[in-house]
Write an enzyme that holds these catalytic residues in place. Sequence first.
Site, PDB file in Angstrom:
ATOM      1  CE  LYS A  10      -3.333   2.208   2.883  1.00  0.00           C
ATOM      2  NZ  LYS A  10      -4.427   2.048   4.044  1.00  0.00           N
TER       3      LYS A  10
ATOM      4  CE  LYS B 267      -5.825   1.729  -0.111  1.00  0.00           C
ATOM      5  NZ  LYS B 267      -6.301   2.041   1.218  1.00  0.00           N
TER       6      LYS B 267
HETATM    7  C1  PBG Z   1      -7.079   3.359   5.806  1.00  0.00           C
HETATM    8  C2  PBG Z   1      -7.594   3.005   4.599  1.00  0.00           C
HETATM    9  C3  PBG Z   1      -7.358   4.130   3.399  1.00  0.00           C
HETATM   10  C4  PBG Z   1      -7.975   3.544   2.273  1.00  0.00           C
HETATM   11  C5  PBG Z   1      -8.467   2.168   2.869  1.00  0.00           C
HETATM   12  N1  PBG Z   1      -8.187   2.145   3.888  1.00  0.00           N
HETATM   13  C6  PBG Z   1      -6.853   5.575   3.503  1.00  0.00           C
HETATM   14  C7  PBG Z   1      -5.361   5.751   3.849  1.00  0.00           C
HETATM   15  O1  PBG Z   1      -4.586   4.973   3.853  1.00  0.00           O
HETATM   16  O2  PBG Z   1      -5.245   6.998   4.430  1.00  0.00           O
HETATM   17  C8  PBG Z   1      -8.138   4.153   0.820  1.00  0.00           C
HETATM   18  C9  PBG Z   1      -8.782   3.713   0.023  1.00  0.00           C
HETATM   19  C10 PBG Z   1      -9.351   4.735  -1.229  1.00  0.00           C
HETATM   20  O3  PBG Z   1      -8.865   5.774  -1.254  1.00  0.00           O
HETATM   21  O4  PBG Z   1     -10.261   4.196  -1.913  1.00  0.00           O
HETATM   22  N2  PBG Z   1      -6.483   2.475   6.447  1.00  0.00           N
END
Ligand code: PBG
Length: 347
Positions: free
Chosen positions: A214, A267
């Site tokens: 991520k 992601k």
């Molecule tokens: C938080 C989380 C995030 C997303 C999913 N879980 C945001 C972040 O890390 O700030 C983002 C998903 C999206 O942008 O659609 N743990």
Amino acid sequence: MQQRYAVANRFIPLADTVRTMLERPRRNRATETIRSMVRETRLDLSNLIYPLFMVDGKGIKDEIGSLPGIYRYSEDKLLKEVEESMNLGLRSFVLFPAVEDSLKDKTATYSYSQKNFYLRTISKLKKEFPETCLISDVAMDPYSSDGHDGLVEDGKILNDETLDILGRMAVAQAEVGIDIIGPSDMMDGRIQHIREELDDEDFENVGIMSYTAKYASAYYGPFRDALGSAPKSGDKKTYQMDPANKWEALREAELDASEGADFLMVKPALLYLDIIHLLKEKFELPIAAYNVSGEYAMLKAAAQNGWLDYDKAMPEMLLSFKRAGASAILTYFAKEYAQMLKDGKLA
Ligand code: PBG
């Protein structure tokens, strides 16, 4: 040796060129019947996971400004949305809570509280629709008054001290019927700790979809609007990955696989197709791709301006994740895709 047509050779007379051109890839594109026969990738509704945002209350269906067509639902409206989605053929949902600021604190206690509406709603959802696959989010940020995924002390995001909270959160979610736990904070040792906590409580059949690679991406903006979960200070660069790094994703994947993850997630998805491909090549675990909020917002905005043909551009985007190697695709487009399929618009 057979003489081949060389594009670069401008001196071959046209007649000779045609005679020596034995390879014509276009033959396999001649008709839709042939194209369909040789098609390498097919997207199926079973590949799609539909993200849903939840709020406490009743009768609430609140559109998110930066995510047109995506809403925050209270329990009653959420059940309707899931029912409609199921009728269109969707089965898998990933659930996120939008928590009131007054319930947030430094240690995210609301995340595993008996009073938590997220847990209550999941329990209801699972009872009404036992055939769904429900996926959770395990991270502190929706519940943290600091807006970070981990405990914050003197401006530092603590790693090991956060584990206990995440373990409690995961077990509380398994207790209400979550099928797959989604640890999303990108810190170290999460999968092993959560796996052990789940197993200790006899939840050895509850899976883990790890947010393996991520990235610290600007494309989460609309999601943070949806949950009001943006960091109060600083950014997430000490835990989420540097967008410049590819090989580091292998290190993260090796760790998650060895700690017992059931899925490896990449992601964002669209901007990181190379990472999806890389992990698919190197690992036997199924790959999940999170087509994030910013990627959805970009395409929606272009379509609303008439700059892209939405009905064609959207399915092409989803297909790219499958072609790159993902079998689970988390996408805000899921329901519209299912509707288009039903309406015969994808034929
Ligand atoms: C938080 C989380 C995030 C997303 C999913 N879980 C945001 C972040 O890390 O700030 C983002 C998903 C999206 O942008 O659609 N743990």
